[in-house]
Design an enzyme around this catalytic site. Structure first.
Site, PDB file in Angstrom:
ATOM      1  N   ASN A  63      33.491   5.837  13.816  1.00  0.00           N
ATOM      2  CA  ASN A  63      33.559   4.370  13.817  1.00  0.00           C
ATOM      3  C   ASN A  63      34.504   3.928  12.716  1.00  0.00           C
ATOM      4  O   ASN A  63      34.111   3.975  11.549  1.00  0.00           O
ATOM      5  CB  ASN A  63      32.189   3.767  13.487  1.00  0.00           C
ATOM      6  CG  ASN A  63      31.144   4.180  14.484  1.00  0.00           C
ATOM      7  OD1 ASN A  63      31.288   3.926  15.665  1.00  0.00           O
ATOM      8  ND2 ASN A  63      30.098   4.830  14.007  1.00  0.00           N
TER       9      ASN A  63
ATOM     10  N   SER B 248      24.211  17.068   9.147  1.00  0.00           N
ATOM     11  CA  SER B 248      25.511  16.458   9.415  1.00  0.00           C
ATOM     12  C   SER B 248      26.584  17.529   9.217  1.00  0.00           C
ATOM     13  O   SER B 248      26.883  17.901   8.084  1.00  0.00           O
ATOM     14  CB  SER B 248      25.668  15.312   8.402  1.00  0.00           C
ATOM     15  OG  SER B 248      26.595  14.406   8.826  1.00  0.00           O
ATOM     16  N   LEU B 249      27.134  18.034  10.292  1.00  0.00           N
ATOM     17  CA  LEU B 249      28.028  19.201  10.208  1.00  0.00           C
ATOM     18  C   LEU B 249      29.502  18.774  10.120  1.00  0.00           C
ATOM     19  O   LEU B 249      30.204  19.102   9.180  1.00  0.00           O
ATOM     20  CB  LEU B 249      27.793  20.094  11.423  1.00  0.00           C
ATOM     21  CG  LEU B 249      27.965  21.585  11.219  1.00  0.00           C
ATOM     22  CD1 LEU B 249      27.162  22.095  10.042  1.00  0.00           C
ATOM     23  CD2 LEU B 249      27.547  22.332  12.484  1.00  0.00           C
TER      24      LEU B 249
ATOM     25  N   CYS C 116      26.584   4.417  12.109  1.00  0.00           N
ATOM     26  CA  CYS C 116      26.567   5.595  11.268  1.00  0.00           C
ATOM     27  C   CYS C 116      27.770   5.617  10.324  1.00  0.00           C
ATOM     28  O   CYS C 116      28.904   5.487  10.768  1.00  0.00           O
ATOM     29  CB  CYS C 116      26.644   6.790  12.215  1.00  0.00           C
ATOM     30  SG  CYS C 116      25.944   8.240  11.557  1.00  0.00           S
TER      31      CYS C 116
ATOM     32  N   CYS D 218      30.989  11.614   0.997  1.00  0.00           N
ATOM     33  CA  CYS D 218      31.622  11.983   2.279  1.00  0.00           C
ATOM     34  C   CYS D 218      32.775  11.011   2.550  1.00  0.00           C
ATOM     35  O   CYS D 218      32.600   9.797   2.440  1.00  0.00           O
ATOM     36  CB  CYS D 218      30.593  11.946   3.407  1.00  0.00           C
ATOM     37  SG  CYS D 218      29.178  13.013   3.113  1.00  0.00           S
TER      38      CYS D 218
ATOM     39  N   CYS E 295      16.360   2.901  10.904  1.00  0.00           N
ATOM     40  CA  CYS E 295      17.133   3.814  10.066  1.00  0.00           C
ATOM     41  C   CYS E 295      16.991   3.308   8.632  1.00  0.00           C
ATOM     42  O   CYS E 295      17.364   2.170   8.337  1.00  0.00           O
ATOM     43  CB  CYS E 295      18.586   3.783  10.537  1.00  0.00           C
ATOM     44  SG  CYS E 295      19.697   4.716   9.489  1.00  0.00           S
TER      45      CYS E 295
ATOM     46  N   GLU F 165      20.293  -0.983   2.590  1.00  0.00           N
ATOM     47  CA  GLU F 165      20.328  -1.465   3.979  1.00  0.00           C
ATOM     48  C   GLU F 165      19.423  -0.635   4.882  1.00  0.00           C
ATOM     49  O   GLU F 165      19.246   0.559   4.668  1.00  0.00           O
ATOM     50  CB  GLU F 165      21.762  -1.428   4.505  1.00  0.00           C
ATOM     51  CG  GLU F 165      22.621  -2.488   3.846  1.00  0.00           C
ATOM     52  CD  GLU F 165      24.060  -2.503   4.359  1.00  0.00           C
ATOM     53  OE1 GLU F 165      24.686  -3.554   4.269  1.00  0.00           O
ATOM     54  OE2 GLU F 165      24.548  -1.473   4.842  1.00  0.00           O
TER      55      GLU F 165
ATOM     56  N   GLY G  84      22.238   7.115   1.262  1.00  0.00           N
ATOM     57  CA  GLY G  84      21.685   8.152   0.404  1.00  0.00           C
ATOM     58  C   GLY G  84      21.495   9.484   1.080  1.00  0.00           C
ATOM     59  O   GLY G  84      21.528   9.611   2.304  1.00  0.00           O
ATOM     60  N   GLU G  85      21.328  10.513   0.241  1.00  0.00           N
ATOM     61  CA  GLU G  85      21.039  11.872   0.698  1.00  0.00           C
ATOM     62  C   GLU G  85      19.547  12.109   0.443  1.00  0.00           C
ATOM     63  O   GLU G  85      19.127  12.276  -0.705  1.00  0.00           O
ATOM     64  CB  GLU G  85      21.911  12.865  -0.084  1.00  0.00           C
ATOM     65  CG  GLU G  85      21.484  14.310  -0.021  1.00  0.00           C
ATOM     66  CD  GLU G  85      21.310  14.863   1.387  1.00  0.00           C
ATOM     67  OE1 GLU G  85      22.303  14.986   2.106  1.00  0.00           O
ATOM     68  OE2 GLU G  85      20.146  15.164   1.778  1.00  0.00           O
TER      69      GLU G  85
ATOM     70  N   CYS H 228      32.555   7.888   4.953  1.00  0.00           N
ATOM     71  CA  CYS H 228      31.374   7.034   4.820  1.00  0.00           C
ATOM     72  C   CYS H 228      31.590   5.950   3.778  1.00  0.00           C
ATOM     73  O   CYS H 228      32.003   6.216   2.657  1.00  0.00           O
ATOM     74  CB  CYS H 228      30.191   7.920   4.427  1.00  0.00           C
ATOM     75  SG  CYS H 228      28.725   6.991   3.996  1.00  0.00           S
TER      76      CYS H 228
ATOM     77  N   CYS I 185      25.110   6.485  -2.881  1.00  0.00           N
ATOM     78  CA  CYS I 185      25.019   7.913  -2.582  1.00  0.00           C
ATOM     79  C   CYS I 185      26.063   8.660  -3.400  1.00  0.00           C
ATOM     80  O   CYS I 185      27.183   8.186  -3.574  1.00  0.00           O
ATOM     81  CB  CYS I 185      25.246   8.172  -1.094  1.00  0.00           C
ATOM     82  SG  CYS I 185      25.011   9.910  -0.653  1.00  0.00           S
TER      83      CYS I 185
ATOM     84  N   SER J 148      17.882  13.291   7.960  1.00  0.00           N
ATOM     85  CA  SER J 148      19.248  13.791   8.121  1.00  0.00           C
ATOM     86  C   SER J 148      19.844  14.133   6.760  1.00  0.00           C
ATOM     87  O   SER J 148      19.794  13.330   5.832  1.00  0.00           O
ATOM     88  CB  SER J 148      20.101  12.709   8.798  1.00  0.00           C
ATOM     89  OG  SER J 148      21.440  13.122   8.844  1.00  0.00           O
TER      90      SER J 148
HETATM   91  S1  SF4 Z   1      27.317  10.231   4.975  1.00  0.00           S
HETATM   92 FE1  SF4 Z   1      25.275  10.185   4.022  1.00  0.00          FE
HETATM   93  S2  SF4 Z   1      25.364  11.837   2.470  1.00  0.00           S
HETATM   94 FE2  SF4 Z   1      27.495  11.358   3.018  1.00  0.00          FE
HETATM   95  S3  SF4 Z   1      28.150   9.806   1.510  1.00  0.00           S
HETATM   96 FE3  SF4 Z   1      27.368   8.709   3.323  1.00  0.00          FE
HETATM   97  S4  SF4 Z   1      25.236   8.280   2.833  1.00  0.00           S
HETATM   98 FE4  SF4 Z   1      25.897   9.900   1.449  1.00  0.00          FE
END
Ligand code: SF4
Length: 345
Positions: A294, A218-219, A337, A117, A106, A93, A165-166, A120, A113, A195
C-alpha cells in the site's frame, strides 16, 4: 489523576487486595471486574451497582483509565481507524475491520516501533515507549464501548496484534493483556493472532507465556539481502534463524503459522522469489498471505501489477502452499497494513 490508583493497572490479585484493604468485601472486586470488562464502564461513577457513597469514596482514591478518542475515521469499505491519546499524551492507533461474520480489531502493543521496517510508516517514527497491559486491553474496551452505543450487542470478535509496535518486544505486557482479553473479555485464543517482524529467540517465550494464540510472521523477502534491506531485524536474526525458530514453534492440531509477504514492485515480487519462498517454508505447517504494498505519502516503494501478484501466487499454489491475496482494508484513511502512524489530528 495524581495520587489516585488506576484500578485497571492492577493485577487481579492486587485489585482484590486493594478492595479488601479498604474494608470492602471481595465481591466488590468481582463487581468491578464485571463492570469494566463486560459493561465497558469508563469511570467509577458509572458503576451504578455501587451506592453513590461507595462510588464517591472509591473515586477519591482510585480511577479507571480511559484513553481519549482523539480521532475516529471511517473508510469507504467500512474499516474504522481510532486514534487514542494515552494519559501521558502518547498516541496509538487501532483499526476495526468488519466483515460478514467477524469484527476484527487490530491493536497496538507499543507507541511507535523500534524495528524500522522500510515499508512501514510507524517504523519511520521510532519507538516512543512500550504500552502497559491495560493500555493494550483498553483499545478493545474503548472500541466495544463505542460500538455498543451504535450497534447493540455486537462486540469485537477477533483480535490481531498487528498495529503499532513489535509485540514480542513487549512480551510480558502483551501476555498479561492476552490473559485479560481471553479470561475477562472472553475472546477465544483461536481468535487472536500475534504478528511479529521476526524476533526469533522470543518465539519460544511466546509459546510458553501466551500458548495457543495464532502466530503470524512478517517475512516479506526470499533472500537475506533483500530482507535485511527492508527489515533491519533480519541483520540480527536472518531467515535461516527465523525459520528454524518457526519450525520449533509448537502448533496445535489443525493450526498453521501465517507468513505475511508484502509484495513490493520490482523488489521481492518475481517468480524466482516465489520459488525461493517455497523452499524457505518447506516443512512448516503454514499459509501465506500475499499483501500487495500500500503506497503511502513519501514511500519509496511501489505496488506490483496485478499480473505479477497472480503469477507469484500461482507458483506457491503449484507447490501445494495455501496462498491468499489479501487486499488491505481502509487504504483511503491510512488504516491499512504498514500505514499506521498515530498522526496528530
Ligand atoms: S511493520 Fe511492524 S515491526 Fe515493522 S516497523 Fe512497522 S510496526 Fe514495527
Amino acid at each position: 489523576m495524581s495520587g489516585r490508583v488506576n484500578l485497571k493497572a492492577l493485577s487481579r490479585e492486587d485489585l482484590f487486595r486493594f478492595i479488601l484493604e479498604r474494608g470492602l468485601p471481595r465481591f466488590r472486586a468481582e463487581q468491578l471486574l464485571h463492570w469494566v470488562y463486560e459493561r465497558y464502564v469508563a469511570d467509577i461513577s458509572g458503576v451504578t451497582e455501587f451506592s453513590k457513597k461507595l462510588r464517591d469514596d472509591l473515586g477519591a482514591v482510585a480511577y479507571l483509565s480511559c484513553p481519549e478518542v482523539a480521532q475516529r475515521l471511517t473508510s469507504r469499505d467500512g474499516t474504522e481507524k481510532f486514534l487514542f491519546r494515552l494519559e501521558d499524551g502518547e498516541t496509538i492507533e487501532s483499526v476495526l475491520i468488519p466483515d460478514d461474520k467477524r469484527l476484527t480489531l487490530c491493536i497496538s502493543s507499543q507507541a511507535g516501533c523500534a524495528m524500522g521496517c522500510e515499508f512501514c510508516l510507524t517504523g519511520s517514527h521510532g519507538l516512543k515507549r512500550n504500552l502497559q497491559a491495560y493500555e493494550i486491553v483498553d483499545q478493545v474496551l474503548s472500541v466495544n464501548r463505542m460500538i455498543r452505543m451504535t450497534e447493540k450487542g455486537r462486540g469485537v470478535t477477533n483480535i490481531v496484534l498487528m498495529g503499532m509496535g513489535e509485540p514480542l518486544a513487549n512480551l510480558d505486557a502483551v501476555a498479561e493483556a492476552l490473559r485479560r482479553i481471553t479470561g475477562l473479555l472472553g475472546i477465544s485464543k483461536r481468535r487472536i493472532t500475534l504478528s511479529t517482524s521476526g524476533l526469533a529467540p522470543k518465539l519460544a517465550e511466546l509459546a510458553s507465556k501466551a500458548p495457543d494464540v495464532n502466530l503470524a510472521v512478517s517475512l516479506n523477502a526470499s533472500t537475506d539481502e533483500v530482507r535485511s534491506r527492508i527489515m533491519p531485524v533480519n541483520r540480527k536474526y536472518p531467515l535461516r534463524t527465523l525459520l528454524d525458530a518457526c519450525r520449533k514453534f509448537p502448533l496445535g492440531p489443525m493450526r498453521r503459522i501465517t507468513f505475511e509477504y508484502v509484495l513490493i514492485g520490482g523488489l521481492n515480487d518475481s517468480e524466482s522469489d516465489a520459488r525461493r519462498l517455497v523452499g524457505l517454508v518447506k516443512g512448516i505447517r503454514c499459509k501465506i498471505n500475499l499483501i500487495p504494498f500500500n503506497p503511502h505519502p513519501g514511500s519509496a516503494f511501489t505496488r506490483p501489477s496485478e499480473e505479477r501478484v497472480l503469477a507469484f501466487q500461482k507458483v506457491l499454489v503449484k507447490h501445494d502452499l495455501a496462498a491468499l491475496i489479501r487486499e488491505s482494508k481502509g487504504q483511503d484513511i491510512l488504516a491499512a497494513c504498514g500505514q499506521l502512524r498515530a498522526a496528530q489530528p
